[in-house]
Structure formats: C-alpha cells, structure tokens
Scaffold this motif. Sequence first.
Motif, short mmCIF file in Angstrom:
data_model
loop_
_atom_site.label_atom_id
_atom_site.label_comp_id
_atom_site.label_asym_id
_atom_site.label_seq_id
_atom_site.Cartn_x
_atom_site.Cartn_y
_atom_site.Cartn_z
N LEU A 1 0.75 -1.30 -0.15
CA LEU A 1 0.21 0.19 -0.08
C LEU A 1 0.99 1.36 0.08
CD1 LEU A 1 -2.88 1.21 0.09
CD2 LEU A 1 -3.11 1.04 2.47
N LYS A 2 1.92 1.34 0.85
CA LYS A 2 2.84 2.56 0.91
C LYS A 2 3.48 2.65 -0.56
CE LYS A 2 4.38 5.66 3.49
NZ LYS A 2 3.62 6.83 4.08
N MET A 3 3.78 1.80 -0.97
CA MET A 3 4.33 2.00 -2.34
C MET A 3 3.42 2.42 -3.47
SD MET A 3 6.50 -1.45 -2.96
CE MET A 3 5.32 -2.74 -2.77
N ILE A 4 2.41 2.02 -3.64
CA ILE A 4 1.22 2.76 -4.26
C ILE A 4 0.80 4.03 -4.09
CG2 ILE A 4 -1.15 2.04 -5.45
CD1 ILE A 4 -0.31 -0.91 -4.92
N GLU A 5 0.90 4.53 -2.90
CA GLU A 5 0.47 5.69 -2.10
C GLU A 5 1.31 6.62 -2.71
OE1 GLU A 5 -1.81 7.16 1.61
OE2 GLU A 5 -0.11 5.65 1.99
N GLU A 6 2.72 6.34 -2.33
CA GLU A 6 3.64 7.41 -2.60
C GLU A 6 4.72 6.71 -3.58
OE1 GLU A 6 4.83 8.84 1.14
OE2 GLU A 6 3.18 9.72 1.80
N PRO A 7 4.59 6.61 -4.83
CA PRO A 7 5.58 5.75 -5.74
C PRO A 7 6.77 6.73 -6.12
CG PRO A 7 3.65 6.39 -6.89
CD PRO A 7 3.47 6.75 -5.45
N PRO A 8 7.98 6.19 -6.28
CA PRO A 8 8.73 7.12 -7.00
C PRO A 8 8.26 7.38 -8.40
CG PRO A 8 9.76 5.24 -5.97
CD PRO A 8 8.35 5.07 -5.96
#
Length: 457
Positions: A135-142
């Motif tokens: 979830l964190k990756m999709i919420e604030e992706p590079p």
Amino acid sequence: RRYRPDTLQTVIGQEHVTEPLARAIDSGKVHHAYLFSGPRGCGKTSTARIMARSLNCEKGPTSNPCGKCESCIALAPGGSGTVDVVEIDAATHGGVDDARELREQVGYVPIKDKYKIYIIDEAHQLSTSANNAMLKMIEEPPSHLRFIFATTEPEKMLGTIRSRTHNYAFRLVNRDVLAKHLAEICKQENIKCDDAALNAIATASGGSVRDALSLLGQFSAGMDEKGLSTEYVEWQLGLTPLGILDELSNSVIDNDLAKALAVVRNACAQGIEPHRLLSDFLNYLGVRIREADTNDRDAMSILVTAATSVSVSLSQLKSSSNPELSLDLAIARLFVQPSTQIQKVEPKQSAPVVKTEVKSVEKKLEKPQPVKASVKKDITDVAELEVRWKDIMGELSRVSRVAWLAYMDSKPLELNQTVLVVGLKDASKILMASEMKHIENLKNVLVSAVSLSVSIE
C-alpha cells in the motif's frame, strides 16, 4: 502466442479500454497504478505488456511503439523481456515476504528503460499482509515506478489499493468480432475453413480470445485435407450437428412427433450426449426466435412455447437416472396437448370456476382478423359461435393484446342462455384466461360482435 497483440490498436473488442489508454499515453497523463479487471482470456495481461512497451519505447511514451528499438523488441510477443519490466504471479508470489522483497527493489532506478514497471497478475490472490505491505509503495511511488494489476475478481482486491488505481473493466469479445479475427488468422496461416466452423469456435470460447485461439490451434493441428469444416469442428467440440437441430425444429413446427423421436434416437446412436443435445436445441431455438418474423404470430408462438418447455426439461435432465428416456419425454412433451383431467383452477376475484374438461383444439393458430360488418348477428348455438370465433378473436386482439394472447388458441365448447364454456388448448394459460379483466374484455367483445351476453367459464 504468435498472434498476441503488440499495440493497443491490435487489441480486439476492448476499444472502451484501449482508446482512453492511448490518449493518456500520448498526452503524458499516465497514472502510476492501473487495475485491469475482467474475464479470463480477454486481453488484460497483453494490454499491460503493451503499456510497458509503449512507455519504454525510445520514441515514447507513445501509443504506437516503434517496434525497432531494443526495448520494443524485447517486450514484443515472444520477446525475451527486460529487467525493468517485471511480471509477478500473485497466485504463487502473494505472500508478505514477497511484497517486502518487492518494496526493497522498487527504490532502485531502471537499469535500461525509462520506467520500472511491475505487472502483477491474479492480483486478487495477494494476501492481506502483502496488500498492506504494498500500500505504501502505491500511495507514494517514485517517479520512475509504474504498477499494473490484472485480476478476474476485482471485488477481492483491497479497497484502499483499488481506490489508488485507475480501473479499466475488460469485456468478453463479441462472437462476430471474434470469428472475424479467427478468419484473419486462418488466412495468414493458409488454413481452409468454413464461416460456420469459426462461428462455432467463437461461440464455444464464450468470448475469450485466448480460449478461441487455443481451440483454433488444437483443431488446425489435427485437421485433414478438408480443413476446418463445420462437421469436423462440431465433432471436435462435441456439439450437435446443425442438420439434426434443423430436422428436430422442423418436426416440432410440423407437429410430427414420430419424426422428432426418430431424430433424437439417431442423434443418441451417434454418441451425442442427451443433455448436450437438449442444450444445443435450446440455443438453436433461441437463435430462431431472434431471427423469426415478429409478424408471424403462429410460428413465434410455437417457437417460444417449445423453448420454454425445453428450458424446464433441461434442468430436470441433469438429475435424471435415465437420460435417454428423459430426453424422449422432453421431446414428447412438446407435442402433448392438454386433454381431460387437467387441474381445476379457481379464477381471481369472483369469476366463475374454470371447467376442468378441456377438449383438444386444432394445432394451427389463426392470426387475428378484423370482424366483418356482416358478423354482428344473434348467436343461438355453439356451432354458430365456433364459425364466428376467429373473427371474435380478431376483435379481441384490437381491444386487448394480452387478452387475445390468453384466448388465441381457445374454442367455444358449450353455450346456453346464460353461460359460455370456453376450452383452452394450453393448460398453462388457464390462470391468465380466468383473470377478471380478460373475462370482461371477452364478454364485451361477444356483446359488440355477435350480440351475445353471457358469463364465461
């Protein structure tokens, strides 16, 4: 696999998805996460690969990748793939440890391409822990990272992930579009084929392009010099030959029970499974109903009645201990007319009780005709009334089409000074015919057409 699409324009039957995606890519408005949902074999994963190819093309992002650069060649159907486009099967890599490993890798910039793209197939099989870890990756992706989820069951996806993606729902492909696609492939492969055979394959695939291509590959590998003939494809699919269905349908319309039973027994002798035969016959009747002339009420009534009866028999056949006997009974049921001992049914409100004795009526239905001016004459006996009954039904059809449908295959049986007894050929219409509003409509027509004022039983 050779005929997998390599651009968005070559994905068939999904224009509602590919056209908006193409515009988003060309305008530089690509989202960081997408969710492709829909039935199996309709192009979700192929479209995800095409998006990766379009984003990483040297001339891109573009909806028309050049097909010549290193990335386009590697990501083409049958290509070797690249290290920057990673496909993950969530069915086998859906655990929290896999998600944590993925989270560690996404921080690295792409090695060769512009974007690092993760295609997660069967995404609904990600565990709850894996979903939370991602979830964190999709919420604030590079900025270099893109996710594409593909699933057949989007409702099982974590709501917080679904809400952070752009959702595109894929559909099953129309049978005609799919058959045309198969015809183009057969032309490229120099395969002789019948249009009916390709339609049968398209129908059997249920709208799945992958299933259709699998069947085409299987049948073309084992065909003889005649190619993909209709008979060969029907035999391979286990379908009832069209000729048998034609014969069976014609025997129903001609009211020839002996011929119908002979056709069914011949089909069973050829090894056609009873349930398959009845199921194919129901589909065939459905096609004939859709193609029938809606002005031909007689033929339409016969086809609809037959289809309704077959549909009921089909559900009963599944649990039968003697399928062939049940099949014979199902076919015979199409020809049986209500006779004596039909169930007594109380009419609605205070209408008179329907007579339990219903005599047989001629099979052929008459189209409603206008009542001639000379018809209006006092009726004294049932024989006279029977002669005028066709015209009375014509008048009833103009007063109420629903009432006409209830009484269109009826016949006057008895008449005295106060009561008219009406016989119905179809026992299933007794409840409908005994409704007060339909009885009143018939009574009014009798008064206006032949000056007959009686109650109806």
